[in-house]
Motif scaffolding. Structure first.
Motif, PDB file in Angstrom:
ATOM      1  N   GLU A 262      55.840  27.581  39.792  1.00  0.00           N
ATOM      2  CA  GLU A 262      55.922  29.029  39.679  1.00  0.00           C
ATOM      3  C   GLU A 262      55.327  29.663  40.934  1.00  0.00           C
ATOM      4  O   GLU A 262      54.246  29.287  41.370  1.00  0.00           O
ATOM      5  CB  GLU A 262      55.152  29.499  38.444  1.00  0.00           C
ATOM      6  CG  GLU A 262      55.707  28.953  37.140  1.00  0.00           C
ATOM      7  CD  GLU A 262      54.828  29.298  35.951  1.00  0.00           C
ATOM      8  OE1 GLU A 262      53.898  30.128  36.116  1.00  0.00           O
ATOM      9  OE2 GLU A 262      55.047  28.749  34.849  1.00  0.00           O
ATOM     10  N   TYR A 263      56.046  30.618  41.506  1.00  0.00           N
ATOM     11  CA  TYR A 263      55.542  31.298  42.693  1.00  0.00           C
ATOM     12  C   TYR A 263      56.179  32.686  42.776  1.00  0.00           C
ATOM     13  O   TYR A 263      57.124  33.005  42.054  1.00  0.00           O
ATOM     14  CB  TYR A 263      55.828  30.497  43.969  1.00  0.00           C
ATOM     15  CG  TYR A 263      57.298  30.245  44.231  1.00  0.00           C
ATOM     16  CD1 TYR A 263      58.038  31.111  45.037  1.00  0.00           C
ATOM     17  CD2 TYR A 263      57.946  29.142  43.677  1.00  0.00           C
ATOM     18  CE1 TYR A 263      59.384  30.878  45.275  1.00  0.00           C
ATOM     19  CE2 TYR A 263      59.284  28.907  43.908  1.00  0.00           C
ATOM     20  CZ  TYR A 263      59.996  29.779  44.713  1.00  0.00           C
ATOM     21  OH  TYR A 263      61.328  29.557  44.942  1.00  0.00           O
ATOM     22  N   GLY A 264      55.672  33.497  43.663  1.00  0.00           N
ATOM     23  CA  GLY A 264      56.212  34.845  43.834  1.00  0.00           C
ATOM     24  C   GLY A 264      55.119  35.822  44.231  1.00  0.00           C
ATOM     25  O   GLY A 264      53.962  35.450  44.457  1.00  0.00           O
ATOM     26  N   THR A 265      55.499  37.096  44.334  1.00  0.00           N
ATOM     27  CA  THR A 265      54.575  38.157  44.727  1.00  0.00           C
ATOM     28  C   THR A 265      54.315  39.081  43.552  1.00  0.00           C
ATOM     29  O   THR A 265      55.256  39.581  42.927  1.00  0.00           O
ATOM     30  CB  THR A 265      55.139  38.971  45.908  1.00  0.00           C
ATOM     31  OG1 THR A 265      55.343  38.105  47.021  1.00  0.00           O
ATOM     32  CG2 THR A 265      54.165  40.086  46.305  1.00  0.00           C
ATOM     33  N   VAL A 266      53.052  39.297  43.241  1.00  0.00           N
ATOM     34  CA  VAL A 266      52.641  40.209  42.178  1.00  0.00           C
ATOM     35  C   VAL A 266      52.134  41.497  42.833  1.00  0.00           C
ATOM     36  O   VAL A 266      51.306  41.446  43.742  1.00  0.00           O
ATOM     37  CB  VAL A 266      51.529  39.600  41.309  1.00  0.00           C
ATOM     38  CG1 VAL A 266      51.161  40.552  40.168  1.00  0.00           C
ATOM     39  CG2 VAL A 266      51.951  38.245  40.763  1.00  0.00           C
ATOM     40  N   VAL A 267      52.643  42.631  42.392  1.00  0.00           N
ATOM     41  CA  VAL A 267      52.156  43.924  42.862  1.00  0.00           C
ATOM     42  C   VAL A 267      51.315  44.541  41.756  1.00  0.00           C
ATOM     43  O   VAL A 267      51.779  44.693  40.629  1.00  0.00           O
ATOM     44  CB  VAL A 267      53.308  44.867  43.252  1.00  0.00           C
ATOM     45  CG1 VAL A 267      52.760  46.208  43.727  1.00  0.00           C
ATOM     46  CG2 VAL A 267      54.166  44.238  44.340  1.00  0.00           C
ATOM     47  N   ILE A 268      50.079  44.855  42.111  1.00  0.00           N
ATOM     48  CA  ILE A 268      49.130  45.411  41.140  1.00  0.00           C
ATOM     49  C   ILE A 268      48.794  46.847  41.536  1.00  0.00           C
ATOM     50  O   ILE A 268      48.398  47.116  42.674  1.00  0.00           O
ATOM     51  CB  ILE A 268      47.828  44.589  41.098  1.00  0.00           C
ATOM     52  CG1 ILE A 268      48.112  43.117  40.756  1.00  0.00           C
ATOM     53  CG2 ILE A 268      46.848  45.193  40.106  1.00  0.00           C
ATOM     54  CD1 ILE A 268      48.598  42.892  39.348  1.00  0.00           C
ATOM     55  N   GLY A 269      48.968  47.780  40.598  1.00  0.00           N
ATOM     56  CA  GLY A 269      48.469  49.128  40.799  1.00  0.00           C
ATOM     57  C   GLY A 269      47.009  49.170  40.424  1.00  0.00           C
ATOM     58  O   GLY A 269      46.599  48.632  39.391  1.00  0.00           O
ATOM     59  N   VAL A 270      46.184  49.779  41.261  1.00  0.00           N
ATOM     60  CA  VAL A 270      44.742  49.827  41.008  1.00  0.00           C
ATOM     61  C   VAL A 270      44.267  51.272  41.027  1.00  0.00           C
ATOM     62  O   VAL A 270      44.732  52.093  41.823  1.00  0.00           O
ATOM     63  CB  VAL A 270      43.943  48.996  42.039  1.00  0.00           C
ATOM     64  CG1 VAL A 270      44.239  47.520  41.892  1.00  0.00           C
ATOM     65  CG2 VAL A 270      44.234  49.440  43.469  1.00  0.00           C
ATOM     66  N   SER A 281      43.669  48.586  36.303  1.00  0.00           N
ATOM     67  CA  SER A 281      44.781  47.998  37.040  1.00  0.00           C
ATOM     68  C   SER A 281      45.957  47.787  36.107  1.00  0.00           C
ATOM     69  O   SER A 281      45.806  47.758  34.885  1.00  0.00           O
ATOM     70  CB  SER A 281      44.368  46.658  37.683  1.00  0.00           C
ATOM     71  OG  SER A 281      44.077  45.690  36.677  1.00  0.00           O
ATOM     72  N   ALA A 282      47.128  47.644  36.692  1.00  0.00           N
ATOM     73  CA  ALA A 282      48.346  47.392  35.928  1.00  0.00           C
ATOM     74  C   ALA A 282      49.319  46.631  36.815  1.00  0.00           C
ATOM     75  O   ALA A 282      49.353  46.818  38.043  1.00  0.00           O
ATOM     76  CB  ALA A 282      48.975  48.699  35.450  1.00  0.00           C
ATOM     77  N   ASP A 319      48.156  50.522  45.534  1.00  0.00           N
ATOM     78  CA  ASP A 319      48.792  49.291  45.076  1.00  0.00           C
ATOM     79  C   ASP A 319      48.551  48.181  46.082  1.00  0.00           C
ATOM     80  O   ASP A 319      48.454  48.420  47.281  1.00  0.00           O
ATOM     81  CB  ASP A 319      50.302  49.487  44.845  1.00  0.00           C
ATOM     82  CG  ASP A 319      51.023  50.021  46.059  1.00  0.00           C
ATOM     83  OD1 ASP A 319      51.426  49.216  46.908  1.00  0.00           O
ATOM     84  OD2 ASP A 319      51.181  51.245  46.168  1.00  0.00           O
ATOM     85  N   VAL A 320      48.416  46.958  45.576  1.00  0.00           N
ATOM     86  CA  VAL A 320      48.179  45.791  46.415  1.00  0.00           C
ATOM     87  C   VAL A 320      49.162  44.699  46.024  1.00  0.00           C
ATOM     88  O   VAL A 320      49.610  44.634  44.877  1.00  0.00           O
ATOM     89  CB  VAL A 320      46.729  45.263  46.289  1.00  0.00           C
ATOM     90  CG1 VAL A 320      45.738  46.301  46.773  1.00  0.00           C
ATOM     91  CG2 VAL A 320      46.413  44.876  44.854  1.00  0.00           C
ATOM     92  N   SER A 321      49.512  43.851  46.978  1.00  0.00           N
ATOM     93  CA  SER A 321      50.415  42.734  46.735  1.00  0.00           C
ATOM     94  C   SER A 321      49.675  41.421  46.919  1.00  0.00           C
ATOM     95  O   SER A 321      48.947  41.252  47.898  1.00  0.00           O
ATOM     96  CB  SER A 321      51.608  42.783  47.693  1.00  0.00           C
ATOM     97  OG  SER A 321      52.386  43.930  47.478  1.00  0.00           O
ATOM     98  N   ILE A 322      49.851  40.511  45.992  1.00  0.00           N
ATOM     99  CA  ILE A 322      49.250  39.180  46.093  1.00  0.00           C
ATOM    100  C   ILE A 322      50.373  38.164  45.988  1.00  0.00           C
ATOM    101  O   ILE A 322      51.106  38.130  44.996  1.00  0.00           O
ATOM    102  CB  ILE A 322      48.200  38.957  44.989  1.00  0.00           C
ATOM    103  CG1 ILE A 322      47.068  39.982  45.140  1.00  0.00           C
ATOM    104  CG2 ILE A 322      47.651  37.536  45.049  1.00  0.00           C
ATOM    105  CD1 ILE A 322      46.006  39.887  44.077  1.00  0.00           C
ATOM    106  N   GLN A 323      50.493  37.349  47.004  1.00  0.00           N
ATOM    107  CA  GLN A 323      51.583  36.379  47.076  1.00  0.00           C
ATOM    108  C   GLN A 323      51.092  34.988  46.687  1.00  0.00           C
ATOM    109  O   GLN A 323      50.120  34.484  47.235  1.00  0.00           O
ATOM    110  CB  GLN A 323      52.170  36.337  48.488  1.00  0.00           C
ATOM    111  CG  GLN A 323      53.284  35.321  48.665  1.00  0.00           C
ATOM    112  CD  GLN A 323      53.825  35.322  50.086  1.00  0.00           C
ATOM    113  OE1 GLN A 323      53.746  36.323  50.787  1.00  0.00           O
ATOM    114  NE2 GLN A 323      54.360  34.194  50.503  1.00  0.00           N
ATOM    115  N   PHE A 324      51.793  34.374  45.738  1.00  0.00           N
ATOM    116  CA  PHE A 324      51.542  32.990  45.354  1.00  0.00           C
ATOM    117  C   PHE A 324      52.688  32.159  45.920  1.00  0.00           C
ATOM    118  O   PHE A 324      53.853  32.346  45.558  1.00  0.00           O
ATOM    119  CB  PHE A 324      51.494  32.851  43.829  1.00  0.00           C
ATOM    120  CG  PHE A 324      50.334  33.561  43.199  1.00  0.00           C
ATOM    121  CD1 PHE A 324      49.125  32.898  42.989  1.00  0.00           C
ATOM    122  CD2 PHE A 324      50.433  34.890  42.825  1.00  0.00           C
ATOM    123  CE1 PHE A 324      48.052  33.551  42.403  1.00  0.00           C
ATOM    124  CE2 PHE A 324      49.364  35.553  42.237  1.00  0.00           C
ATOM    125  CZ  PHE A 324      48.167  34.883  42.032  1.00  0.00           C
TER     126      PHE A 324
END
Length: 340
Positions: A262-270, A281-282, A319-324
């Motif tokens: 499993e991989y991808g980019t998660v965008v989190i609103g803070v 956060s969401a 908003d921030v992006s975290i890439q796995f």
């Protein structure tokens, strides 16, 4: 409550016809800013603007809807977006910001992710007003365009491209998005593009089409009145820009997610509090429940530089992006935080 600029909505749609000659950096910046001021529709009185809206690759596929802006002044304006799964309104009335967002019949403080990218065009315009203070402005010709890159210390750089033939802006690059402007025509005494595409990572995610604008001859404050249930948003009247992260922690890659490839980019609103800590956060863009949870857990440990509006520290949304990365990639031992 958002960190997006709320002062100059979609102004880049109208502005910037520039001489397409590369020259002195300071002169280039001054010329762009002077022309932007000369054709700025917000200096010409109250107006309204509408467009057909397409939000691509939403949770349930592409969605078509409408976009409308009523602008009386920087102290009184309102923007409304509607599509099958969402309704989003925000604005300023007598200098007080307000907002209301509904996603699939549920009220939320979080603006839908596709809209955050569209709304960043406001931040881009705010940055255009600061071009003459840029630490470096460089210009180059490419493919029939002249493009300028404006760079500031401790600010987000931006790119502006204009056609050498028409002298009209063809694209604006800001944060992680490129805004392509096409098909200019006269509208309400200004040059107005008929289409604006929002492109992120090479993919078109938002389109405004059939843009129309007209003057408002008898403006009244009722045009910018908030809908029932809207909440006060202190950050709206200010061009806050993107938040500065002063403490960043790398997310742990869940072992079972790695095993399942499993991989991808998660965008989190803070929601950033007045102390710079993340209060809430969401998930704005999902990469699957395990990666979403890992991303949401780690951003709680991040620290931002507090946002300020009119000299006061305020809560603000960003908003921030975290890439796995995929297990077979060079970065497979962990996640790579990407901030935009």
């Amino acid at each position: 409550m958002r960190s997006k600029s709320k002062i100059a909505v979609i102004a880049c749609l109208f502005v910037l016809a520039v001489a397409a000659d590369a020259g002195n950096d300071a002169a280039d910046a001054k010329g762009i800013q002077d022309f932007a001021a000369a054709v700025n529709p917000f200096a010409g009185g109250a107006f309204s603007m509408s467009a057909d809206l397409t939000l691509y690759k939403m949770h349930k596929g592409d969605e078509r809807g409408s976009y409308k802006l009523v602008w009386l002044s920087d102290k009184d304006w309102r923007r409304d977006v509607k599509s099958p799964s969402l309704a989003s309104s925000e604005g300023v009335m007598q200098g007080v910001g307000w907002a209301k967002h509904t996603i699939e019949s549920q009220d939320t403080m979080w603006m839908p992710f596709r809209l955050t990218e569209l709304e960043d065009l406001r931040n881009a315009f705010a940055e255009l007003n600061q071009l003459t203070t840029a630490d470096k402005v460089s210009a180059k010709r490419a493919g029939g365009n002249t493009c300028w890159k404006a760079e500031h210390k401790d600010r987000i750089p931006m790119d502006i491209c204009a056609s050498n033939d028409s002298h009209m802006v063809t694209s604006v690059g800001y944060k992680n998005a490129v805004y392509e402007l096409k098909g200019y025509r006269e509208a309400n005494g200004k040059k107005l593009p008929q289409t604006v595409d929002v492109i992120v990572n090479g993919m078109k995610i938002v389109e405004l089409a059939n843009l129309q604008a007209e003057a408002i001859t008898s403006p009244g404050a009722d045009l910018t009145a908030p809908p029932a249930g809207a909440w006060k948003d202190e950050a709206l009247p200010c061009a806050l820009g993107q938040g500065k992260i002063v403490k960043r922690v790398t997310a742990d890659y869940p072992a079972i997610a790695r095993e399942n490839n499993e991989y991808g980019t998660v965008v989190i609103g803070v929601l950033v509090g007045t102390d710079g800590a993340v209060k809430n956060s969401a998930v704005m863009q999902s990469a699957g429940p395990r990666l979403d949870q890992a991303a949401q857990q780690v951003v709680k440990k991040w620290q931002f530089e507090p946002f300020q509006c009119a000299g006061h520290v305020v809560e603000a949304q960003s908003d921030v992006s975290i890439q796995f990365n995929a297990p077979h990639s060079d970065y497979s031992k962990g996640s790579v935080p990407l901030y935009h």
